[in-house]
Design a protein around this motif. Structure first.
Motif, short mmCIF file in Angstrom:
data_model
loop_
_atom_site.label_atom_id
_atom_site.label_comp_id
_atom_site.label_asym_id
_atom_site.label_seq_id
_atom_site.Cartn_x
_atom_site.Cartn_y
_atom_site.Cartn_z
N VAL A 193 0.84 -1.20 0.00
CA VAL A 193 0.00 0.00 0.00
C VAL A 193 0.87 1.26 0.00
N ASP A 194 1.96 1.22 0.76
CA ASP A 194 2.89 2.36 0.81
C ASP A 194 3.51 2.61 -0.57
N GLU A 195 3.77 1.55 -1.31
CA GLU A 195 4.34 1.69 -2.65
C GLU A 195 3.35 2.40 -3.57
N TYR A 196 2.08 2.06 -3.43
CA TYR A 196 1.05 2.73 -4.23
C TYR A 196 0.88 4.18 -3.80
N GLN A 197 1.16 4.48 -2.54
CA GLN A 197 1.14 5.87 -2.10
C GLN A 197 2.23 6.67 -2.81
N LYS A 198 3.39 6.04 -3.00
CA LYS A 198 4.47 6.70 -3.76
C LYS A 198 4.01 6.98 -5.19
N TYR A 199 3.30 6.02 -5.79
CA TYR A 199 2.81 6.23 -7.16
C TYR A 199 1.90 7.46 -7.24
N VAL A 200 1.03 7.57 -6.26
CA VAL A 200 0.10 8.72 -6.23
C VAL A 200 0.88 10.03 -6.09
N ASP A 201 1.84 10.05 -5.16
CA ASP A 201 2.62 11.27 -4.93
C ASP A 201 3.44 11.64 -6.16
N TRP A 202 4.08 10.65 -6.78
CA TRP A 202 4.84 10.91 -8.00
C TRP A 202 3.93 11.41 -9.12
N ALA A 203 2.77 10.80 -9.24
CA ALA A 203 1.83 11.19 -10.30
C ALA A 203 1.40 12.64 -10.13
N LEU A 204 1.23 13.07 -8.91
CA LEU A 204 0.77 14.44 -8.66
C LEU A 204 1.89 15.47 -8.73
N TYR A 205 3.04 15.15 -8.15
CA TYR A 205 4.03 16.19 -7.89
C TYR A 205 5.38 16.04 -8.60
N ALA A 206 5.71 14.85 -9.10
CA ALA A 206 7.05 14.63 -9.64
C ALA A 206 7.27 15.40 -10.94
N ARG B 140 9.62 16.20 -14.52
CA ARG B 140 10.08 15.36 -15.63
C ARG B 140 11.34 14.56 -15.24
N ARG B 141 12.29 15.23 -14.63
CA ARG B 141 13.55 14.55 -14.30
C ARG B 141 13.32 13.40 -13.33
N THR B 142 12.49 13.63 -12.31
CA THR B 142 12.20 12.58 -11.33
C THR B 142 11.52 11.39 -12.00
N LEU B 143 10.54 11.66 -12.84
CA LEU B 143 9.82 10.58 -13.53
C LEU B 143 10.74 9.79 -14.44
N LYS B 144 11.60 10.48 -15.16
CA LYS B 144 12.52 9.82 -16.08
C LYS B 144 13.48 8.89 -15.35
#
Length: 214
Positions: free
Chosen positions: A56-69, A71-75
């Motif tokens: 569940v914590d891993e999916y929380q990271k996905y949500v946070d990255w999707a909202l705030y990350a 281009r460089r972070t996503l890449k």
């Protein structure tokens, strides 16, 4: 007399340990069976009860990255994490996503069949090994034993499926597919998302959806 009592206590302890081991093995089997049934029937609220807090914590990271990350972070994310995050950004409307927790995201993914039913339906577990509060089980696909093991964690006296190692294995599989097809990670990810959604991925997908307040 004291020696006899000591021997009897040891025997009773051994039987008690065996009973607990059998009980735990059956509980691990039941956990995976319930998880599998929930995935195959697209019941996210049921499935999330059988996955670990780490998942569940891993999916929380996905949500946070999707909202705030940016281009460089996503890449710089791993292939599997990049795929999960971009799929979330492509599929879930911002107004819905901004109020989601990791638990909500897992439920959404399950309800929308983001976890491959084709693989899950053929999967069983065998040779369960207990190690305190953790357990591992050999993965069997159809009649074929694999070299992969699923991991389980006991949380609040209940066995839960821990998907972190499985996600890492998926990352290796995606890398192998990239190498085989001779494409970039982004090309493969975009083609997978577009095939799943039926719509083209926007070039703005790399941009943050929200700016995190300091």
């Amino acid at each position: 007399m004291r020696r006899i009592l000591t021997c009897l206590l040891l025997i009773f302890s051994l039987f008690a340990c065996q009973d607990r081991s059998t009980e735990d093995i059956n509980a691990v089997k039941a956990c995976f069976s319930e998880y599998k049934h929930s995935i195959l029937s697209s019941q996210g609220k049921r499935a999330v009860k059988y996955v670990s807090q780490r998942t569940v914590d891993e999916y929380q990271k996905y949500v946070d990255w999707a909202l705030y990350a940016d281009r460089r972070t996503l890449k710089n994310l791993s292939i599997i994490n990049k795929f999960q995050v971009l799929l979330i950004k492509h599929q879930i409307p911002l107004e819905q996503l901004r109020s989601m927790t990791g638990k909500d995201a897992f439920i959404y993914a399950t309800n929308h069949d983001w976890i491959s039913n084709e693989t899950v339906v053929k999967t069983t577990i065998t040779d369960i090994q207990l190690q305190g509060e953790q357990a591992s089980a050999v993965v069997k696909i159809g009649e074929k034993l694999t070299s992969h093991k699923y991991q389980f964690i006991r949380e609040n006296n209940q066995w839960k499926f821990d998907m972190i190692d499985t996600l890492n294995t998926a990352n290796l599989a995606l890398q192998a597919l990239i190498d085989k097809q001779g494409v970039s990670a982004e090309q493969l990810i975009f083609s997978m998302i577009e095939a799943a959604s039926g719509s083209q991925v926007s070039s703005t997908i790399w941009e943050p959806l929200l700016i995190k307040k300091p």
